[in-house]
Write an enzyme that holds these catalytic residues in place. Structure first.
Site, PDB file in Angstrom:
ATOM      1  N   HIS A 209       0.754  -0.933  -0.113  1.00  0.00           N
ATOM      2  CA  HIS A 209       0.129  -0.125  -0.272  1.00  0.00           C
ATOM      3  C   HIS A 209       1.060   0.863  -0.313  1.00  0.00           C
ATOM      4  CE1 HIS A 209      -3.476  -2.427   0.298  1.00  0.00           C
ATOM      5  NE2 HIS A 209      -2.717  -3.179   0.915  1.00  0.00           N
TER       6      HIS A 209
ATOM      7  N   ALA B  94       1.414  -3.127  14.135  1.00  0.00           N
ATOM      8  CA  ALA B  94       0.808  -2.018  13.346  1.00  0.00           C
ATOM      9  C   ALA B  94       0.690  -0.930  15.091  1.00  0.00           C
ATOM     10  CB  ALA B  94      -1.038  -2.360  13.605  1.00  0.00           C
TER      11      ALA B  94
END
Length: 172
Positions: A85, A149
């Site tokens: 991404h 994350a």
């Protein structure tokens, strides 16, 4: 010249292997910003090493404009980096990244503002860095580590270790 093309093909194959949504290598070459920024980075890094600093930065900034991924041309990146991404990824000038690493979107390999010469992290081989992670300062992330994350990492991470959001380390 053939070596460079071979490296790009290796990068494209790596992305195709790691991304289950990818159908073929042509898709990687045409559509993947993580591949496009590697092309931009490798050219700008070559120029940077040969002291064409302005041209190197110009190419890296053009790459940033088109991909949303900023890699300083002075950074050192190994083989088979997969930036998935990618939007919002920042890799600082003195950062190093080993081979076969994966970086998700909105990751920063940055400085803290306290250091003068070596300011950015060293990332080992086979490291996975989750979306939104911030790895700051001249620290070392060991081989096979996983950074979760949104984790903020300010200290060295040993090899084969997972770090999650609240600074907790989990050895595997």
């Amino acid at each position: 010249m053939f070596k460079i093309i071979k490296e790009f093909i290796e990068d494209a194959k790596n992305i195709k292997e790691k991304d289950p949504a990818c159908k073929n290598i042509i898709e990687v070459i045409i559509l993947y910003p993580g591949f496009h920024i590697l092309v931009s980075y490798r050219l700008s890094h070559f120029l940077y090493k040969h002291k064409f600093y302005f041209l190197a930065r110009l190419i890296s900034q053009i790459g940033r404009f088109f991909t949303g991924i900023e890699i300083h041309p002075g950074a050192k990146i190994g083989k088979k980096l997969f930036i998935d991404h990618g939007m919002g990824v920042v890799i600082g000038e003195t950062a190093t990244i080993g081979d076969n690493c994966t970086i998700y979107h909105n990751v920063t390999l940055g400085g803290t503002g306290k250091d003068k010469f070596k300011r950015h992290p060293d990332i080992g081989n086979n490291v996975l860095i989750g979306a939104g992670a911030q790895i700051l300062g001249p620290i070392k992330i060991g081989d096979n580590a996983k950074i979760g994350a949104n984790a903020t990492v300010l200290k060295d991470v040993p090899k084969n270790t997972t770090v999650v959001k609240f600074g907790k380390m989990i050895s595997e």
